[in-house]
Structures are given as structure tokens and as C-alpha cells.
Design an enzyme around this catalytic site. Structure first.
Site, mmCIF file in Angstrom:
data_model
loop_
_atom_site.group_PDB
_atom_site.id
_atom_site.type_symbol
_atom_site.label_atom_id
_atom_site.label_comp_id
_atom_site.label_asym_id
_atom_site.label_seq_id
_atom_site.Cartn_x
_atom_site.Cartn_y
_atom_site.Cartn_z
ATOM 1 C CG LEU A 487 -1.992 -1.027 1.346
ATOM 2 C CD1 LEU A 487 -2.674 -0.949 2.704
ATOM 3 C CD2 LEU A 487 -3.019 -0.842 0.232
ATOM 4 C CG PHE A 492 11.741 5.242 9.305
ATOM 5 C CD1 PHE A 492 13.044 5.242 9.771
ATOM 6 C CD2 PHE A 492 11.122 6.446 9.050
ATOM 7 C CE1 PHE A 492 13.700 6.433 10.002
ATOM 8 C CE2 PHE A 492 11.771 7.637 9.278
ATOM 9 C CZ PHE A 492 13.066 7.636 9.761
ATOM 10 C CE LYS A 526 3.467 3.399 10.338
ATOM 11 N NZ LYS A 526 2.712 4.428 11.040
ATOM 12 C CG ASP A 630 1.535 16.440 8.550
ATOM 13 O OD1 ASP A 630 1.127 17.415 7.886
ATOM 14 O OD2 ASP A 630 2.185 15.504 8.059
#
Ligand code: ADE
Length: 774
Positions: A487, A492, A526, A630
Site C-alpha cells: 500500500l 523506515f 506497517k 500534520d
């Protein structure tokens, strides 16, 4: 182009004071937002009206261009209540001649603080060029005062310490006369202006029409210093410039008015003389600018100074018309290159070996320089690590700002409104105190996400609460994950779409209603890169800790983790429609255009529904005192039926690299979403998240078809931030989107209020958005 911005670290020994009340209120405690000692600098005795005996002094070690000052009082955690309601500033370039700062109207007293807590910033108009600055508390009755201060500026690279010019003259005009005097000159004015700097170095360039000015409430001609040829039978005006040291000059730039209708023109020729030691050199340099009849505007004329060495330059500017009007003069010189180990030539030197010998010396010099730089880098890295550890141990409390001056240079050409401009990124850079690759305020914990440097920020206090408990999320058997597709990818690691078998056991009931019991669930995984260093690993684990505590329908939920073995994984809900920015970019508003183009549409009500969900998620984050820092459509995910969940993907996704402004290897800033105080002061709060929400709402109503302030360059966006700070009605707001009703635009405008306290809370925003839906 932004200048190279440096965070000035002022050493304690460079901060001094006339007196101190006690060791714990010494000058070094006079740093803004610094809570060490007894919380501020306090002079020994009460300050009497008109005494002006007490001062806090900063030695900047070299000349600086200072455009903004900040002051704060002493509260010492509620014990103290001393502050200075007024103050004056004195400055000096050489440490012996002290000059009282005055504003453009001649007033010396600056309004200070009204309470012991709030920081009050004052724009210095005109700016100061100085090495030493003194803050002097002023009172109207005998009282105890304490101060903390900050200076914002940048190094004064011109090196000009004074200019000496004939007094400017007056031009008769049909209405009011125009005065071309040097109204902010800080030297002596008798027949000539001597030993000072003034309007020719104040960073404000005059307008094309000299009768108008950037500065309010001033007379016609204010921006210019000018002379008529009637007073100069020689046909030229002589100006002498003195510098801090002998320099190798490349160019001089003179900003001249050019209004042929008023007989004002740039100079016909300039003849410059150079003094490097005691005497003026015999050979002058002459330069005649090319005639530019086509361009009637004010302009910079660049004079090539041909690398002449000088500590003083005397230039004779020859009239090209009846009037010559200058608003700025700047000098550019080659950076000084000090020999590493100066050695005088000795008679024993063998001339045949001279070339070899000097080459060897250069080589040795370079090697020594490289070794020195490496040692400095190693020391900085080690120091940062120690500092970081100390911070982690400290828990609540502010990170003391090591700087008393934050680089905050003013415009050079173009306009006075550029003033705060270059400044600003600087101040944000200044907030980068911990060496982290992002901008950061004091009490925040910074997390690096695998997709980038993502940074949920939480107060240290909240972090403390978290750290005492175990991670509230379970380990998932890695073998039950089946990879489907990638995705995303970041610095990192990677994010994968996976099928997870048996995930139902790990999910809360609220997720389960539409998932069949025995079927694999789609999840986003992730994954931290296997070669990630210890810091990235720690940050990943911290992010897990924090995300595991965030439980809200509009915040992306952490379902499980794989941390017993490498690679470390976070398993989050999968949102099938990707991020909101891409989602809306693919859609069109309902209407004829969409019908014709056959594009998928989103109704106005659905837009409001999505905006309300973002507000709701933010309401939850703000209730925990979390600051997102953000918020933008790129950081919101879209699921089925327009469900929205806030995430934070960090800043390294290539797709959105254009949304982030990079400061010379220091910080990456989403400046188009950032409030003025985040950019200028490095302050990130729920109120600055509200500002970003306003911009996010604007993106939504524009279907993400346009970047905010798309017509402005990054530098212009930063200049505009300066205007928000100044609040003189020159700031540019994002325009009302075509689809946006007044009521919704009003919400956006309220999010962009200058005063943080006047911005709405997320609760208020959420309620207002709910009311907008049918
Ligand atoms: N990309 C990154 N994380 C995602 C998620 N949770 N859902 C969909 N796309 C993503």
C-alpha cells in the site's frame, strides 16, 4: 531564496545584566520560555520610574540584523508574578557607542507584558543592526520586575557598520511635499549623516511611486533618501561606507527610484574609491549602468566591485536627472577564509620548493579541517544522544530553549511585507533543538512512523501516564498474515495490505458487525525495515504504545502487533478507499459537469459528513491533549460509506513531498497547513491543529484539486505567515471555494484567527458542522 538559517546558541557568559536579585535570578535565566533557576532574570532592586539603570544584555558575538523581540515575565510555576509592562532597547555595534532604539514614529518605549506567563512579541520597525542588545525595564511607579527575552534575526553579512551621506532633501509636489530625509538614521545628523545606519539598510525597498510607502502614517517620500542636483554643483552625491573589517567586495546593489515624470532617475555613473589599510587607493572603479528606458519602476542597480579589498568604500553617484532617490544599499563580499596555521615566509624558505611546500600546507590544512569537522560532528551526535536521554528522564516540563536569538532575517528587496518572511522557517528551525528531523515544540514526544517521519505529538505528561502501563494491544501470530499488495513505502519501512486469519478475536465488537466470523479480515500492516537502527526501533515501539491507547471511531485503530520477533509490525484497520486527498481528487461535485464527464461524484452533504468526522476525531485527540501537527486530507483515510479515520503517515511519501518545505537538512514543514505561530515560534497546540483543520476543510471543499496557496511559492507562503503575525490586513487568506457556503467559510476563517484563544475548539467546530447537515 531563503538564506542559510542558523540557530544561534547563546552561551550563558554572553548574557549579562546590570545587577541580579539573587544567583537564581541571574541574567542567564532571562531566556524566553526557560524555567530554570527562579524562572527569569530579576534585577537586584525595584525599578524606579525613569531610572533606566537596570538592563539585561546580550552579546551576539558579531553583527546581527534583528527584526523581532519577545519578552515574558516570571511566574516560577505560580509562585512569582513579576513582569515588565514596558521596556526600552539599547544597542551597540562596537560595545562603546550605545543607541536607543526608536520606532518609525520616534517612540522609544515598547509595550511589554501584561502578565507573568504570556510571551509578547514585538516587531522591530525599524530593525536593529547590532552586536550588543540591552533590554531595559521601564515602569511608571516603583516596582519589582523580572524579564525573559528572545531576539530573532540573522547575521548581518554585509558587514557595513556605518554610512556617511549628505542629509536628504525635500521635493515640492502639488499636494504635500516629499521628504527624502533619512528618518531612522542612528548616527549624528549635522550637515551630513555620520557614524550611523538608517533607511538605506533597514530592509525596506521603496515603491515605484515614491509618494506611497509600505509604512503606515508616514509622509510622501518616506522610503527614500534623496537629493537634487541643484544642491550638488559637482554633479554627484558622495556616500562613504565603513565596514567591520577588510573585505573582498564582489558587488554593491543600490535600490533606486525611477520616476521620469518626477525627474527621478537612477545614477548615470558611480565612481568608487577603496581604502584597505590607512590610505585610499589611487585607482577608483567606475561603473555606468545600462539605460533601461523600458522599465519605469524602482529597481536594484548592481555595481560590480571587481573583488576589490577594502574596509571602507567611498562612492560618488552622478545624477542622471534632477533627482536621485535611494532606498536600500547592500554589499556582497567573499566569505572570509582564514588560514588554518598562518606562517610568515622565512628567509630560509627555498624558492624552488615553494610551490610544493604551499601545496603540502594546503593539503595538511584541508586534512586538519576535515578531522576537526568530523570530531565536531561526533561530539554533536554524542551530545544529542545524552540530551535525548536526559529529556526522556525529565518527564513533564519544558525543554529549555538553548537559544536567545532565533534566526529571523527580514526581506531584502521586493517589499517591506517580506519582512517576517525569511525569518520564519528559521524560527521553526529554531525549534529543532533535539536534532530530530522535524519541527518540534517543547513538551512533545516525537514518533517516527515506518511510512515516514510521522509525528503524533503528545504532552510529556500524557506520555508519563502511558509509560507506566503495558501496551494495550496483543501480539498477533505472524504466520496468520497473508500478503496481498503493497500500500505504501517510506523511509523506515513498508505498509502492506494483508489478509489476517482469526483477527476477529483481536477486534472490538464495534468492528465485527459486518465481518463474517470465519473469513480472513483485510488489514494494513506497517512493517519496520529489518535494517532500521535502534532509534527507529524505539520510535516504532513508542508509536505502538501511543496508538494502542487511541480508541475513537475517527482515529485509525491499532488492532494488534507483531513485536516478539523481527520485523516489527503494527496491524491497523484497512480503509478501502485510500487517503482522502486521492479519494476526492478522483471525484467531482454533483452537477452537470460531472454528468457530462461521467465522473463519480460526492454530494455537498457527504463532504460535510466527512469534515464532521475529522472534527470529531480531532475532538477526541484534543481531549487527550494530543497535538497532531500534520492534519491534512493526505493524513485521513476513507473507508466504506464515506467513513473517515485520521492517521499520520509522516512526511516522506513521495506523492506529497510537494506539501512539505525542507529547511536545509533540519526540518520538514507542512507550511501551507501551519499556523503563523507554528512557523514563527515553533508552537504546536490544539489551536494550531484547528488552523490546519481550516486548511483541511478548504481542501475538502475544493475536492483536493488545488494545493493551498498554489499561486504562492514556499517563500511567499512564509512571507504571508509574517503578515498573519503583523496583522495589518496584508495577510492573504485562502479564498472561499466555489462550492462553499458563507457559513462554512466562516468556520475556516475562524480557524485562521491570529489570536490562538479566539480560534474555535474542536468541540465547537464539530457542533457547527453537525448543524450544517440536514
Ligand atoms: N495505507 C496505509 N495505511 C492504510 C490503511 N490503514 N488503509 C488503507 N490504506 C492504507
Amino acid at each position: 531564496m531563503l538564506l542559510l538559517l542558523l540557530l544561534w546558541q547563546i552561551q550563558d557568559e554572553d548574557i549579562s545584566a546590570s545587577s541580579q536579585w539573587s544567583e537564581s535570578t541571574a541574567a542567564r535565566y532571562g531566556r524566553l520560555d526557560f524555567e530554570e533557576g527562579d524562572g527569569a532574570w530579576c534585577p537586584e532592586i525595584t525599578v524606579e520610574p525613569d531610572s533606566l539603570k537596570e538592563f539585561l544584555q546580550i552579546d551576539l558575538r558579531s553583527l546581527h540584523f534583528i527584526t523581532l523581540v519577545g519578552t515574558q515575565g516570571r511566574h516560577a510555576g505560580g509562585i512569582g508574578n513579576e513582569f515588565s509592562q514596558m521596556y526600552k532597547i539599547k544597542y551597540s555595534r562596537d560595545g562603546s557607542r550605545w543607541i536607543s532604539w526608536r520606532n518609525r514614529q520616534g517612540k522609544q518605549v515598547i509595550e511589554g507584558n501584561r502578565n507573568a506567563y504570556d510571551i509578547v512579541l514585538k516587531d522591530l520597525e525599524p530593525p536593529i543592526i547590532a552586536r550588543y542588545v540591552r533590554f531595559m525595564p521601564v515602569t511608571d511607579h516603583s516596582m519589582n520586575v523580572c524579564m525573559r527575552v528572545e531576539l530573532y534575526g540573522c547575521e548581518w553579512l554585509d558587514g557595513l557598520v556605518s554610512y556617511n551621506a549628505p542629509v536628504g532633501e525635500q521635493m515640492s509636489l502639488p499636494a504635500l511635499p516629499a521628504y527624502f530625509n533619512d528618518s531612522v538614521y542612528d548616527g549624528a545628523v549635522i550637515h551630513r549623516c555620520v557614524c550611523g545606519l538608517g533607511q538605506l539598510t533597514d530592509g525596506v525597498c521603496g515603491l515605484d511611486d515614491f509618494t506611497h510607502s509600505h509604512v503606515y502614517n508616514v509622509w510622501p517620500g518616506y522610503d527614500y533618501v534623496g537629493w537634487t542636483n541643484e544642491s550638488f554643483p559637482s554633479g554627484y552625491v558622495e556616500i562613504m561606507f565603513e565596514f567591520d573589517r577588510t573585505r573582498n567586495f564582489t558587488t554593491m546593489k543600490v535600490h533606486c527610484n525611477n520616476m521620469p515624470s518626477r525627474h527621478a532617475k537612477a545614477f548615470r555613473q558611480v565612481v568608487c574609491y577603496f581604502r584597505s589599510e590607512a590610505d585610499w587607493e589611487a585607482a577608483p572603479l567606475a561603473f555606468g549602468p545600462a539605460e533601461d528606458e523600458e522599465n519605469p519602476g524602482a529597481r536594484f542597480v548592481t555595481v560590480n566591485l571587481a573583488n576589490r579589498m577594502a574596509s571602507a568604500i567611498k562612492c560618488q553617484f552622478h545624477f542622471a536627472d534632477a533627482w536621485m532617490l535611494f532606498s536600500e544599499i547592500t554589499f556582497q563580499s567573499v566569505k572570509r577564509c582564514l588560514p588554518l596555521s598562518p606562517r610568515l615566509p622565512s628567509p630560509e624558505d627555498d624558492p624552488t620548493h615553494k610551490i610544493d611546500d604551499s601545496n603540502t600546507r594546503i593539503l595538511i590544512g584541508c586534512l586538519v579541517a576535515i578531522i576537526f569537522i568530523l570530531v565536531v560532528i561526533i561530539v554533536i551526535i554524542l551530545w544529542r544522544q545524552v540530551w535525548q536521554k536526559m529529556l526522556e528522564k525529565r518527564g513533564p516540563g519544558r525543554i529549555p530553549s538553548p537559544s536567545l536569538i532565533t534566526c529571523f532575517p527580514r526581506c531584502v528587496p521586493a517589499s517591506a511585507s517580506a519582512a517576517a518572511s525569511k525569518s520564519t522557517a528559521a524560527a521553526a528551525a529554531a525549534a529543532v533543538q533535539d536534532g530530530a528531523p522535524h519541527y518540534a515544540e517543547a513538551d512533545i514526544v516525537n514518533l517516527q512512523g515506518v511510512t515516514g517521519g510521522n509525528t503524533y505529538a503528545i504532552p510529556a505528561l500524557a506520555m508519563d501516564l502511558l509509560s507506566g502501563k503495558d501496551v494495550a494491544v496483543e501480539e498477533f501470530p505472524r504466520k496468520m498474515l497473508t500478503f496481498k499488495e503493497k500500500l505504501g513505502e517510506g523511509q523506515f519501512g513498508e505498509v502492506h495490505l494483508c489478509e489476517a486469519e482469526g483477527m476477529q478475536e483481536f477486534m472490538n465488537k464495534e468492528f465485527l458487525f459486518d465481518i463474517p466470523e470465519d473469513q480472513p479480515v483485510l488489514v494494513a500492516v506497517k512493517m519496520l525495515r529489518s535494517d532500521a537502527d535502534k532509534n527507529a526501533r524505539n520510535d516504532f515501539l513508542k508509536e505502538i504504545k501511543i496508538m494502542s491507547r487511541l480508541k475513537d471511531p475517527n482515529i485509525i485503530r491499532l488492532l494488534a502487533v507483531c513485536i516478539y520477533s523481527d520485523p516489527l509490525c503494527m496491524i491497523t484497520e484497512y480503509m478501502e478507499n485510500g487517503d482522502l486527498n486521492q479519494f476526492l481528487s478522483r471525484h467531482e461535485p454533483e452537477g452537470q459537469l460531472a454528468v457530462l464527464s461521467n465522473a463519480p461524484t460526492v454530494s455537498f452533504n457527504s463532504l460535510c459528513y466527512m469534515a464532521a468526522q475529522i472534527a470529531s476525531g480531532m475532538k477526541y485527540l484534543s481531549s487527550l491533549n494530543f497535538v497532531h501537527r500534520d492534519l491534512a486530507t493526505r493524513n485521513c483515510l476513507v473507508g466504506k460509506n464515506y467513513t473517515i479515520k485520521i492517521a499520520d503517515f509522516g512526511m516522506s511519501r513521495n506523492l506529497y513531498s510537494g506539501d512539505y518545505y525542507r529547511i536545509q537538512g533540519r526540518a520538514v514543514l507542512p507550511i501551507r497547513w501551519m499556523s503563523w505561530e507554528s512557523i514563527l515560534l515553533g508552537k504546536f497546540t490544539t489551536a494550531s491543529d484547528a488552523w490546519a483543520f481550516g486548511v483541511t476543510l478548504w481542501e475538502i471543499l475544493n475536492f483536493c484539486k488545488e494545493q493551498p496557496y498554489s499561486q504562492l511559492t514556499d517563500e511567499q507562503v512564509i512571507e504571508n505567515t509574517g503578515e498573519f503575525f503583523r496583522d495589518q490586513k496584508r495577510q492573504i487568506y485562502l479564498p472561499q471555494p466555489v462550492l462553499c457556503p458563507d457559513s462554512l467559510y466562516k468556520i475556516m476563517l475562524s480557524c485562521w484567527r491570529r489570536n490562538t484563544k479566539e480560534r474555535p475548539s474542536f468541540q465547537e467546530i464539530h457542533r457547527a458542522l453537525l448543524e450544517m447537515q440536514p
